[in-house]
Design a protein around this motif. Structure first.
Motif, short mmCIF file in Angstrom:
data_model
loop_
_atom_site.label_atom_id
_atom_site.label_comp_id
_atom_site.label_asym_id
_atom_site.label_seq_id
_atom_site.Cartn_x
_atom_site.Cartn_y
_atom_site.Cartn_z
N ALA A 50 0.83 -1.21 0.00
CA ALA A 50 0.00 0.00 0.00
C ALA A 50 0.86 1.25 0.00
N TYR A 51 2.08 1.12 0.47
CA TYR A 51 3.02 2.23 0.45
C TYR A 51 4.40 1.63 0.27
N VAL A 146 -14.95 4.94 -2.95
CA VAL A 146 -13.54 5.16 -2.61
C VAL A 146 -12.64 4.12 -3.26
N ARG A 148 -10.14 2.31 -5.26
CA ARG A 148 -9.05 2.87 -6.07
C ARG A 148 -8.44 1.82 -6.95
N MET B 57 -11.57 -1.39 3.41
CA MET B 57 -11.33 -0.28 2.49
C MET B 57 -12.41 0.81 2.50
N PRO B 58 -13.70 0.46 2.56
CA PRO B 58 -14.70 1.53 2.59
C PRO B 58 -14.56 2.45 3.80
N VAL B 60 -11.69 3.61 4.97
CA VAL B 60 -10.54 4.49 4.83
C VAL B 60 -10.61 5.21 3.49
N PRO B 61 -11.42 6.26 3.41
CA PRO B 61 -11.59 6.95 2.13
C PRO B 61 -10.33 7.69 1.69
N GLU B 62 -10.46 8.48 0.65
CA GLU B 62 -9.32 8.96 -0.15
C GLU B 62 -8.05 9.29 0.62
N LEU B 67 -12.52 6.53 8.76
CA LEU B 67 -13.80 7.24 8.69
C LEU B 67 -14.40 7.36 10.09
N ILE B 95 -3.01 -1.58 3.79
CA ILE B 95 -3.79 -0.36 3.71
C ILE B 95 -2.82 0.79 3.90
N PRO B 96 -2.94 1.87 3.14
CA PRO B 96 -1.99 2.97 3.32
C PRO B 96 -2.23 3.76 4.59
N TYR B 97 -1.18 4.39 5.08
CA TYR B 97 -1.31 5.31 6.20
C TYR B 97 -1.86 6.65 5.70
#
Lengths: 148, 100
Positions: A50-51, A146, A148, B57-58, B60-62, B67, B95-97
């Motif tokens: 993810a990163y 959302v 992506r 994922m839903p 953690v939006p953009e 959330l 999941i990204p930070y």
């Protein structure tokens, strides 16, 4: 008194399959030495991270479920920290959470059965019988934008 | 039945169009909102697992921030579990930070 742990580690994408397998046997050996055992292994294969972690953009994920004590996991944690090939790892104890999940699930099915019997229905839901099938097109949770 | 949307609320506070159930809230505001329900309670999801990115994922939006409860409507218990799951998934780069 054995506990259940879950270990996920991310191996650097440069590692060959043999090296990944080697890591697995290393973990297995430590487990055996300290009186634990690997319940199951699951190789998720190569995934995009993810990163970025250092120079890496993807990694090979491996999940292991381990029976054993805290000392064992400490040792595995130490070994994984030293290893160059492993870019991330995570150890989580799962037996307690699992028992909570099972308990709530059992309680739910039991109470629903009791209610159904009280209403004079068969305890399990029959096929084709749905409480609210019109909920399918419900837009309550259309957070899907959302993606992506 | 995709009814009118209320202004504000990031497009998420929907105006409810269900007849009959518009109780107390509808009286006060000109635009009443649908009562939010905790997704995990409603769908009877017991296990909020860090490995299940599709589920997380839903939430953690953009910007990849978690959330808040006031928007997602998640109940306190499930928000707590969700939070640990997201934080674990982040450690493993599932999941990204943050989003760049």
């Amino acid at each position: 008194m054995t506990r259940k742990y879950e270990l996920v580690y991310v191996v650097s994408p440069e590692a060959t399959d043999a090296q990944v397998a080697d890591l697995h046997t290393q973990v297995e050996q430590i487990a055996q030495r300290l009186g634990g055992k690997i319940d199951k292994t699951d190789n998720w294969g190569r995934r995009k991270l993810a990163y970025e972690i250092g120079p890496h953009k993807e990694g090979t994920y491996v999940l292991e479920t381990i029976d054993g004590g805290g000392e064992l996991m400490k040792e595995i944690d130490r070994r994984l920290k030293v290893s160059d090939l492993i870019i991330r790892h995570l150890i989580v104890r799962i037996d307690e959470e699992q028992s909570v999940i099972d308990r709530t699930r059992n309680r739910r099915t039991e109470s629903s059965r009791r209610r159904r019997i009280a209403r004079g229905l068969p305890p399990d839901r029959q096929p084709g019988e749905g409480q609210r099938s019109d909920m399918e097109d419900d837009d309550r949770f259309d957070l899907g934008e959302v993606e992506r | 039945m995709n009814g009118k949307r209320s202004f504000g609320g990031g497009g998420r506070g929907k105006a409810g169009t269900q007849g009959g159930q518009q109780g107390k809230d509808g009286q006060r505001r000109p635009m009443f909102r649908r009562r939010k329900v905790c997704k995990f309670c409603a769908d009877k999801i017991d296990d909020i697992n860090y490995k299940d990115t599709k589920l997380l994922m839903p939430f953690v939006p953009e910007r990849a921030k978690i959330l808040p409860r006031r928007i997602s409507g998640t109940c306190a218990m499930h928000q707590r579990k969700l939070r640990t799951a997201i934080m674990r998934a982040r450690q493993l780069a599932l999941i990204p930070y943050t989003a760049e």
